[in-house]
Design a protein around this motif. Structure first.
Motif, short mmCIF file in Angstrom:
data_model
loop_
_atom_site.label_atom_id
_atom_site.label_comp_id
_atom_site.label_asym_id
_atom_site.label_seq_id
_atom_site.Cartn_x
_atom_site.Cartn_y
_atom_site.Cartn_z
N SER A 1 -0.40 13.37 20.76
CA SER A 1 -1.08 12.07 20.77
C SER A 1 -0.47 11.09 21.76
O SER A 1 -1.16 10.22 22.29
N CYS A 2 0.84 11.22 22.00
CA CYS A 2 1.54 10.25 22.86
C CYS A 2 1.88 10.79 24.23
O CYS A 2 2.29 10.03 25.12
N GLY A 3 1.74 12.09 24.43
CA GLY A 3 1.95 12.67 25.75
C GLY A 3 3.39 12.95 26.12
O GLY A 3 3.70 13.19 27.29
N ALA B 1 11.56 15.64 25.33
CA ALA B 1 11.56 14.20 25.05
C ALA B 1 11.07 13.94 23.62
O ALA B 1 11.57 13.04 22.94
N ALA B 2 10.11 14.74 23.17
CA ALA B 2 9.59 14.58 21.81
C ALA B 2 10.67 14.90 20.79
O ALA B 2 10.82 14.20 19.77
N MET C 1 1.76 5.79 27.91
CA MET C 1 2.21 5.76 26.51
C MET C 1 3.49 6.54 26.32
O MET C 1 4.38 6.12 25.59
N ALA C 2 3.60 7.68 26.99
CA ALA C 2 4.82 8.48 26.87
C ALA C 2 6.02 7.70 27.38
O ALA C 2 7.09 7.70 26.76
N LEU D 1 6.36 4.40 27.60
CA LEU D 1 6.62 3.27 26.72
C LEU D 1 7.26 3.71 25.39
O LEU D 1 8.24 3.11 24.94
N ILE D 2 6.72 4.74 24.78
CA ILE D 2 7.20 5.17 23.47
C ILE D 2 8.56 5.86 23.57
O ILE D 2 9.39 5.77 22.66
N THR D 3 8.82 6.51 24.69
CA THR D 3 10.14 7.10 24.90
C THR D 3 11.20 6.00 24.94
O THR D 3 12.30 6.16 24.40
N LYS D 4 10.86 4.87 25.57
CA LYS D 4 11.81 3.75 25.67
C LYS D 4 11.93 2.99 24.35
O LYS D 4 13.00 2.49 24.02
#
Length: 385
Positions: A54-56, A61-62, A94-95, A97-100
């Protein structure tokens, strides 16, 4: 047994990331198909699966991000993702942003995210530009819209006047959004005004070099005083550019770069001349300074004192501009079309169109080698060859 297998898949470092990803996703699918409540391992599987699908996020990283958050239900993350997608965020955005900032998946999208997105859109940001801005700087979405973002941008707008200029500034340096108006922005602008810098130049600074405003107040004052002592005119744009260039380089690196020029024979007066002509020269890496000076002095046999008068040449590419142009001039000199006492600097510093007209298109029929030389297909052998 199944949980032990899942744990093994999660902790084993796979040699082939695509194979391990496929195996992991099959394991998740198997786990989620079983009846009963998901345990801690199953919840971790769900988190990693969601981050990837969903977040790429890439597989590794996931896994790393799943150490920081746990998704027990996808209702809130789904609403966050939907809002971002609706406003032009790609999976890559999104990937990033959400990783950070993984907790972003659990904020209230209507109360926390939507008002900020709509505010920046009202300034004139395109969907793609805004997605790029927000995904590259997570801190913006964490700031208070009413207490930080709006007051800061309203203050900047008193100088830049238009939303277009404001958007241009934010594209260049988004971190200015997080600066405290009273403690950073106002004191730094007051320092400029104390030297007589006109508001028109402050506007130019905010639009082109907004990062300068974020410099520590004491550092800013110190650099401004030094630049003023060097003899820069506060009414000229070079005054602000010099402050910017000096502020972006630590004192240690500044001295190392000066030492590079000294090693080639520049005096302190010649260094000051070069810096006053083009302050941005000090943002060039030490390595490039050495390579360019070496080429001018050893390959072109030019005097270091002469090079000091053309510091703009340190800002252009040696491989893509300087050497190909020198190769063109070499070919024309060897054929007797131009004199060897030609002002090399003027030929190297001029814009592409006048150089092409004077040295390339004018001779390409009679001397076709100039095209190969200009394309970098002929090595530069020196003007004496």
């Amino acid at each position: 047994m199944l949980r032990f297998f899942c744990k093994t898949v999660l902790l084993t470092k796979a040699k082939d990331s695509r194979s391990s990803q496929a195996l992991f996703l099959r394991t998740i699918s198997s786990t989620e198909s079983t009846s009963g409540t998901l345990g801690s391992i199953d919840q971790k599987n769900l988190t990693i699966s969601y981050l990837m699908n969903s977040c790429g996020l890439p597989f590794k990283a996931a896994i790393s991000t799943a150490q920081k958050i746990r998704i027990e239900t996808t209702e809130r993350p789904d609403s966050v993702i939907e809002l971002l997608q609706t406003n032009g965020f790609t999976k890559a955005h999104m990937a990033n942003l959400i990783t950070k900032y993984p907790p972003l998946l659990f904020v209230n999208p209507v109360k926390t995210l939507k008002p900020k997105i709509e505010f920046f859109q009202s300034l004139g940001f395109s969907r793609s530009d805004l997605a790029r801005l927000l995904s590259s700087d997570k801190s913006i979405l964490l700031r208070s819209l009413q207490k930080q973002i709006i007051p800061t941008l309203n203050y900047l707008k008193t100088f830049v006047h238009t939303n277009e200029n404001l958007v241009s500034a934010l594209k260049r340096c988004s971190s200015v959004v997080g600066c405290n108006v009273k403690r950073i922005l106002e004191p730094n602008i007051a320092t400029l005004r104390s030297y007589g810098v006109p508001d028109s130049n402050i506007l130019r600074m905010i639009t082109l070099h907004p990062k300068l405003l974020t410099v520590n107040v004491y550092r800013f004052k110190d650099v401004a005083a030094t630049v003023n002592k060097m003899g820069f005119d506060p009414n000229g744009c070079a005054f602000i550019i010099a402050i910017f260039a000096m502020s972006m380089v630590s004192k240690q690196k500044w001295e190392k770069k000066r030492e590079v020029f000294r090693s080639f024979g520049w005096s302190d007066e010649e260094f000051l001349l070069a810096f006053k002509l083009q302050p941005m020269v000090m943002l060039t890496s030490e390595k490039k300074l050495v390579i360019v000076m070496d080429f001018f002095v050893k390959d072109l046999h030019l005097k270091p004192s002469a090079v000091a008068k053309y510091p703009n040449l340190f800002l252009v590419s040696l491989e893509r501009r300087i050497i190909p142009r020198c190769s063109v001039l070499q070919v024309l000199m060897s054929k007797g079309h131009i004199e060897k006492d030609l002002n090399i600097f003027s030929a190297l510093i001029c814009n592409k169109q006048p150089f092409d007209k004077r040295f390339v298109t004018r001779y390409e029929g009679e001397v076709p080698e100039v095209i190969k030389a200009y394309k970098g297909e002929m090595g530069f052998l020196g003007f004496d060859s």
